[in-house]
Write an enzyme that holds these catalytic residues in place. Structure first.
Site, PDB file in Angstrom:
ATOM      1  CE  LYS A  80       3.559   2.347  12.892  1.00 40.18           C
ATOM      2  NZ  LYS A  80       3.575   3.822  12.717  1.00 40.18           N
ATOM      3  CE1 TYR A  85       5.061  -0.378   9.265  1.00 38.20           C
ATOM      4  CE2 TYR A  85       3.507  -2.198   9.461  1.00 38.20           C
ATOM      5  CZ  TYR A  85       3.754  -0.847   9.326  1.00 38.20           C
ATOM      6  OH  TYR A  85       2.707   0.033   9.259  1.00 38.20           O
ATOM      7  CD1 TRP A  98      -4.919  -5.043   6.262  1.00 35.43           C
ATOM      8  CD2 TRP A  98      -6.583  -5.826   4.981  1.00 35.43           C
ATOM      9  NE1 TRP A  98      -4.882  -6.408   6.327  1.00 35.43           N
ATOM     10  CE2 TRP A  98      -5.887  -6.923   5.559  1.00 35.43           C
ATOM     11  CE3 TRP A  98      -7.680  -6.082   4.155  1.00 35.43           C
ATOM     12  CZ2 TRP A  98      -6.247  -8.246   5.318  1.00 35.43           C
ATOM     13  CZ3 TRP A  98      -8.035  -7.403   3.921  1.00 35.43           C
ATOM     14  CH2 TRP A  98      -7.325  -8.472   4.495  1.00 35.43           C
ATOM     15  CG  ASP A 107       6.739  13.589   2.781  1.00 32.57           C
ATOM     16  OD1 ASP A 107       7.335  12.715   3.440  1.00 32.57           O
ATOM     17  OD2 ASP A 107       5.847  13.323   1.959  1.00 32.57           O
ATOM     18  N   GLY A 122       1.967  10.896   2.136  1.00 32.45           N
ATOM     19  CA  GLY A 122       1.453   9.543   2.319  1.00 32.45           C
ATOM     20  C   GLY A 122      -0.054   9.500   2.131  1.00 32.45           C
ATOM     21  CD  GLN A 123      -2.617   4.495   0.741  1.00 33.72           C
ATOM     22  OE1 GLN A 123      -3.627   4.298   0.072  1.00 33.72           O
ATOM     23  NE2 GLN A 123      -2.065   3.542   1.481  1.00 33.72           N
ATOM     24  CB  VAL A 124      -3.024   8.611   6.646  1.00 31.63           C
ATOM     25  CG1 VAL A 124      -3.761   9.299   7.792  1.00 31.63           C
ATOM     26  CG2 VAL A 124      -3.488   7.152   6.537  1.00 31.63           C
ATOM     27  CB  THR A 169       0.393  -1.119  11.941  1.00 38.89           C
ATOM     28  OG1 THR A 169       0.111  -2.207  11.056  1.00 38.89           O
ATOM     29  CG2 THR A 169       1.615  -1.493  12.768  1.00 38.89           C
ATOM     30  CG  ASP A 170      -2.881  -4.781  10.657  1.00 38.35           C
ATOM     31  OD1 ASP A 170      -2.729  -3.661  10.131  1.00 38.35           O
ATOM     32  OD2 ASP A 170      -2.608  -5.852  10.072  1.00 38.35           O
TER      33      ASP A 170
END
Length: 298
Positions: free
Chosen positions: A128, A124, A149, A30, A10-12, A100-101
């Site tokens: 979360k 989602y 974001w 993963d 993933g990105q992070v 997450t926001d």
């Protein structure tokens, strides 16, 4: 120090492999290594490795698809963090979990802080938030980082989508009434490594000596999707990248004009005061993080 890292592609997770490598032996996994929807597999993995630290950026992040796959989203976003938290508690390990926001409804005027009451409006967001509660309930040595974001040089994200569309189209319509803070995956990875390093200091190993808990973690400043898209596209134009769309052809539109299965919070701004003051941190602007990523892409 043995560190278990989930979501390595993933990105992070991709950035965390780099940042955590300086702290100890990183076992990055993963879905091919361990299905986080399988409780027994999670337990076997953690019990076999016996990590000192578990870092969990893995999540079901297909926000719209989650509306039609709530059970799968709940397994990965809520149940799996709970199992990781239980196993971390048994080992006396630290657990860093990302949220997450989307746990907020986006109706507040101003940035959300950690004491604001969550009110998610999507599957989602609901799953979360359930993951947050499981981690808080089951693991003493936890740090939960809520962010928003996320953007990185690795993986798919809004900035990359805008660059692709800007090269293909003469006109773009981009939502302008949702605000938030683009946050670099590299910033989140470096921040995580800093917190793990702080927690592992001999004088802070005991639960009462390190400020475990929930923190909001984003870059500084805020923008909206339309302004964000315009910023990315103009940076590409200045760098000589292929851009067809003219600056005045990036049109702002309302959320109602771009309906999606999942509801997005209109306000995703997160107040990072607690994080900055607790750890004495300076968080760079969102533009600095995006510029660093674009420099890698161009």
């Amino acid at each position: 120090m043995r560190i278990l890292l989930t979501g390595k592609e993933g990105q992070v997770g991709f950035e965390l492999r780099r940042a955590l490598a300086l702290l100890g032996e990183v076992h990055a996994i993963d879905v091919a290594d361990c299905d986080l929807g399988n409780e027994a597999a999670i337990r076997r993995m953690v019990q076999g490795l016996r990590p000192d630290v578990i870092v969990n950026p893995a999540a079901y992040t297909a926000v719209d698809k989650a509306e039609s796959e709530p059970a799968l989203a709940a397994n990965i976003n809520a149940h799996a963090p709970g199992i990781l938290a239980l196993e971390a508690e048994r080992l006396g390990a630290m657990l860093v979990h990302f949220s997450t926001d989307y746990v907020f409804d986006g109706k507040k005027n101003g940035a959300y802080n950690e004491t604001d009451t969550p009110n998610p409006k999507s599957v989602y967001g609901v799953t979360k938030l359930a993951g947050e509660h499981a981690v808080q309930r089951l693991c003493t040595r936890h740090v939960i980082l809520r962010t928003s974001w996320v953007v990185g040089a690795h993986g798919n994200n809004f900035a990359k989508t805008m660059l692709r569309l800007a090269a293909e189209r003469d006109e773009l319509n981009v939502v302008s009434d949702q605000c938030g803070t683009p946050t670099s995956a590299a910033l989140l990875a470096d921040l995580t490594a800093h917190l793990v390093r702080q927690a592992s200091q001999p004088t802070r190993m005991e639960t009462g000596r390190f400020p475990y808990g929930l923190y909001h973690a984003t870059a500084s400043g805020s923008t909206n999707w339309h302004a964000y898209a315009s910023y990315v596209i103009e940076r590409a134009r200045a760098a000589g990248q292929p851009v067809r769309v003219a600056p005045d052809a990036i049109k702002p539109i309302a959320t109602e004009a771009y309906p999606t299965p999942a509801r997005r919070p209109a306000n995703s701004q997160l107040d990072t005061t607690k994080l900055r003051e607790t750890f004495g941190l300076h968080l760079p602007s969102w533009q600095a993080g995006v510029d660093h990523i674009l420099d890698q892409l161009f």
